[in-house]
Design an enzyme around this catalytic site. Structure first.
Site, mmCIF file in Angstrom:
data_model
loop_
_atom_site.group_PDB
_atom_site.id
_atom_site.type_symbol
_atom_site.label_atom_id
_atom_site.label_comp_id
_atom_site.label_asym_id
_atom_site.label_seq_id
_atom_site.Cartn_x
_atom_site.Cartn_y
_atom_site.Cartn_z
ATOM 1 N N HIS A 162 0.839 -1.196 0.000
ATOM 2 C CA HIS A 162 0.000 0.000 0.000
ATOM 3 C C HIS A 162 0.876 1.248 0.000
ATOM 4 C CE1 HIS A 162 -3.385 -2.607 1.829
ATOM 5 N NE2 HIS A 162 -3.584 -2.440 0.535
ATOM 6 N N GLU A 165 1.729 3.330 3.093
ATOM 7 C CA GLU A 165 2.421 2.557 4.125
ATOM 8 C C GLU A 165 3.913 2.453 3.808
ATOM 9 O OE1 GLU A 165 0.210 -1.106 4.565
ATOM 10 O OE2 GLU A 165 -1.686 -0.041 4.776
ATOM 11 N N HIS A 306 2.691 -4.396 6.805
ATOM 12 C CA HIS A 306 1.746 -3.318 6.550
ATOM 13 C C HIS A 306 1.717 -2.400 7.762
ATOM 14 C CE1 HIS A 306 -0.493 -4.904 2.921
ATOM 15 N NE2 HIS A 306 0.184 -5.981 3.285
ATOM 16 N N GLU A 365 0.770 -5.806 10.994
ATOM 17 C CA GLU A 365 0.310 -4.417 10.990
ATOM 18 C C GLU A 365 1.155 -3.611 11.982
ATOM 19 O OE1 GLU A 365 -1.735 -3.205 8.913
ATOM 20 O OE2 GLU A 365 -2.961 -4.865 8.170
#
Length: 395
Positions: A162, A165, A306, A365
């Site tokens: 992404h 990110e 991420h 994450e």
């Protein structure tokens, strides 16, 4: 650092002289027959750079070696055209300097060009690294893979699926840099010798899956696409929160793991800054590249970095193997991140990997907040990422 060997020099002697593990010298010079080296043959020495030094009054090789903490013979080897007894004031020589600290940036975001420069620098200093362009983005930017080691255990890690990110690329490159320093200095990692880890591990890293998207967030749109991406961005020229690739397709919603459910559940039904999975799975070159890479190498384990949430996901539809839970428990303990088995999400790279290969896959994450996370979080994020990385490679 590159040197020219002299009559009688051996790779074993160079290993002892420069205090570099012999296996890394051999890996850095796979084209050389170590039993038949010829004078003036070039050898790449990992973990070192040569720095210029200007001779001052009363300087000798012995004095310089003592001040710089190197062996006299290393100076002789690096300056074979010089006569030690006739050094002239102002004359330039070269001094070997061991790299002892990471040089991955911690204060400047990496766009695709800065990443390429960093990878080239790492390859120069650590020539046992292998690099390859495994694919290209929509705009033709290379999707680069870094490979370290040739062991049986194949682990893959990636970052910046992404665009907003982008901090994950910085983290992954810093983690890699620390691993390289551990190898060169023969440090232990979680109680295991670095050489032993290297011997059994093949590590694959794709530090920037979405180079076009990262460049868009950090640098703005390319001139020839400015009108199109502003239209996708609902008329705004502020791309700080853009997640998708340059065509407005979310790359981590592109994989054939219940993609149709993902398409039904996602609100965007057309290209958007985030969440649109495309009209079909695997339409985007970046996603195709990552799928082909996994099929080609057949990784034993996958980590996708991420942001954000300080948690990680490790299951998919009950297809994950039993060992995934054991590793998840260990990662939760060392990182402080919450281990989450299932989330209502489909079509991600981790999802597809587990479905396709029935092997452990994890979506990590990093950090907590609103993407893009501020660099003020970087030290804490890096600390936890190192714990995750070291646990995985020693598991």
């Amino acid at each position: 650092m590159e040197i020219c060997v002299r009559t009688g020099d051996t790779l074993s002697y160079l290993s002892e002289l420069f205090n570099v593990p012999l296996y890394l010298i051999m890996e850095s010079n796979s084209n050389i027959n170590p039993t038949e080296m010829k004078p003036a043959e070039k050898v790449r020495l990992p973990g070192y750079v040569s720095v210029p030094y200007t001779i001052k009054e009363a300087d000798t090789f012995e004095k310089i070696a003592k001040i710089r903490g190197v062996e006299v013979d290393s100076l002789l080897l690096l300056n074979q055209t010089k006569t030690p007894e006739k050094l002239a004031i102002g004359e330039k020589i070269y001094v070997p300097e061991k790299v002892t600290v990471p040089f991955a940036p911690v204060k400047t975001p990496l766009d695709s060009k800065r990443l390429t420069k960093l990878i080239n620098n790492l390859t120069r200093v650590y020539p046992f690294i292998e690099t390859a362009n495994v694919g290209t983005s929509v705009l033709g930017s290379p999707i680069q893979e870094i490979r370290i080691g040739k062991g049986e255990k194949k682990i893959h890690m990636n970052a910046s699926f992404h665009a907003n990110e982008w901090i994950t690329t910085m983290v992954l490159m810093s983690v890699l840099n620390q691993y390289l320093l551990s190898l060169i200095n023969n440090y232990s990692i979680r109680g295991r010798n670095a050489a032993a880890i290297y011997e059994c591990l093949s590590l694959s890293i794709v530090p920037m899956v979405n180079p076009d998207g990262v460049d868009l967030v950090l640098n703005g749109p390319p001139a020839h696409l400015r009108k199109e991406v502003i239209e996708i961005n609902e008329g705004s020229d502020d791309f700080i929160h853009w997640k998708a690739n340059i065509r407005g397709i979310d790359l981590n919603n592109q994989f054939p793991a219940n993609w149709d459910i993902c398409r039904e559940n996602k609100k965007p039904k057309a290209p958007a800054p985030r969440d649109f999975p495309g009209d079909e799975p695997l339409t985007e070159p970046e996603a195709v590249t990552m799928a082909n890479l996994a099929k080609k190498i057949q990784f034993d384990l996958l980590l996708a970095f991420h942001t954000q949430g300080e948690e990680f996901y490790w299951g998919y539809e009950g297809l994950e193997p039993a060992e995934s839970e054991q590793l998840a428990q260990e990662l939760e303990k060392v990182s402080g991140y919450q281990a989450v088995r299932y989330v209502n999400s489909h079509a991600g790279y981790k999802d597809w990997f587990i479905q396709e290969f029935k092997r452990p896959g994890f979506t990590i994450e990093l950090g907590k907040g609103i993407n893009p996370l501020p660099l003020s979080q970087y030290p804490d994020i890096l600390k936890r990422a190192v714990e995750i990385f070291e646990t995985v490679i020693t598991y």
